[in-house]
Design a protein around this motif. Structure first.
Motif, mmCIF file in Angstrom:
data_model
loop_
_atom_site.group_PDB
_atom_site.id
_atom_site.type_symbol
_atom_site.label_atom_id
_atom_site.label_comp_id
_atom_site.label_asym_id
_atom_site.label_seq_id
_atom_site.Cartn_x
_atom_site.Cartn_y
_atom_site.Cartn_z
ATOM 1 N N ASP A 165 37.159 63.618 40.132
ATOM 2 C CA ASP A 165 37.293 63.481 38.736
ATOM 3 C C ASP A 165 36.816 62.374 38.167
ATOM 4 O O ASP A 165 37.902 61.534 37.610
ATOM 5 N N HIS A 166 35.815 61.634 38.692
ATOM 6 C CA HIS A 166 35.313 60.469 38.120
ATOM 7 C C HIS A 166 33.939 60.533 37.314
ATOM 8 O O HIS A 166 33.310 61.474 37.504
ATOM 9 N N ASP B 238 30.947 67.006 35.748
ATOM 10 C CA ASP B 238 32.153 67.157 35.491
ATOM 11 C C ASP B 238 32.903 67.835 36.721
ATOM 12 O O ASP B 238 32.547 68.932 36.791
ATOM 13 N N GLY B 239 34.148 67.460 37.221
ATOM 14 C CA GLY B 239 34.746 68.219 38.335
ATOM 15 C C GLY B 239 35.313 69.330 37.761
ATOM 16 O O GLY B 239 35.222 70.493 38.838
ATOM 17 N N PHE B 240 35.924 69.671 36.713
ATOM 18 C CA PHE B 240 36.500 70.779 36.405
ATOM 19 C C PHE B 240 35.295 71.913 36.088
ATOM 20 O O PHE B 240 35.387 73.089 36.415
ATOM 21 N N THR C 115 40.841 69.157 42.691
ATOM 22 C CA THR C 115 40.367 67.930 42.282
ATOM 23 C C THR C 115 41.243 66.855 43.177
ATOM 24 O O THR C 115 42.317 66.930 43.234
ATOM 25 N N ALA D 107 43.244 63.815 38.777
ATOM 26 C CA ALA D 107 42.878 64.329 37.345
ATOM 27 C C ALA D 107 43.045 63.095 36.520
ATOM 28 O O ALA D 107 44.256 62.855 36.252
ATOM 29 N N ARG E 137 39.783 61.731 29.330
ATOM 30 C CA ARG E 137 39.746 63.287 28.785
ATOM 31 C C ARG E 137 40.529 63.265 27.358
ATOM 32 O O ARG E 137 41.579 62.423 27.228
#
Length: 93
Positions: A50-51, A64-66, A83, A86, A91
């Motif tokens: 989540d970078h 985007d990781g999500f 992840t 997070a 965000r």
């Protein structure tokens, strides 16, 4: 988890889970293949970062990781997804 030995004896049983990291440094087709392969060969979990960027691709953004996890969830059935971290600071609440 506890496992029973002889009567009156309790011993601890360790559970080992094996995972992998799928960094978002490649197109979705490559990531999709990595997730499905990880599941097929028996990994228990696959993680994403989540970078915003990664040293291996200077000047480019990571997916985007999500969003990547949501897409991976549509094509896997057994493997856990998550992840590594997070980051709340990137965000907007």
């Amino acid at each position: 988890r506890l496992a029973r030995g002889r009567p009156g004896q309790i011993r601890h049983a360790a559970e080992v889970r094996v995972g992998t990291i799928v960094l978002q440094t490649q197109p979705w087709s490559g990531m999709a293949e990595a997730f499905t392969t990880a599941e097929q060969i028996g990994y228990d979990v696959a993680y994403v970062a989540d970078h915003l960027t990664h040293p291996s691709i200077p000047g480019r953004w990571l997916a985007d990781g999500f969003a990547v996890l949501a897409a991976a969830a549509t094509m896997t059935t057994r493997i856990d997804l998550g992840t590594l971290v997070a980051s709340a600071v990137i965000r907007n609440p």
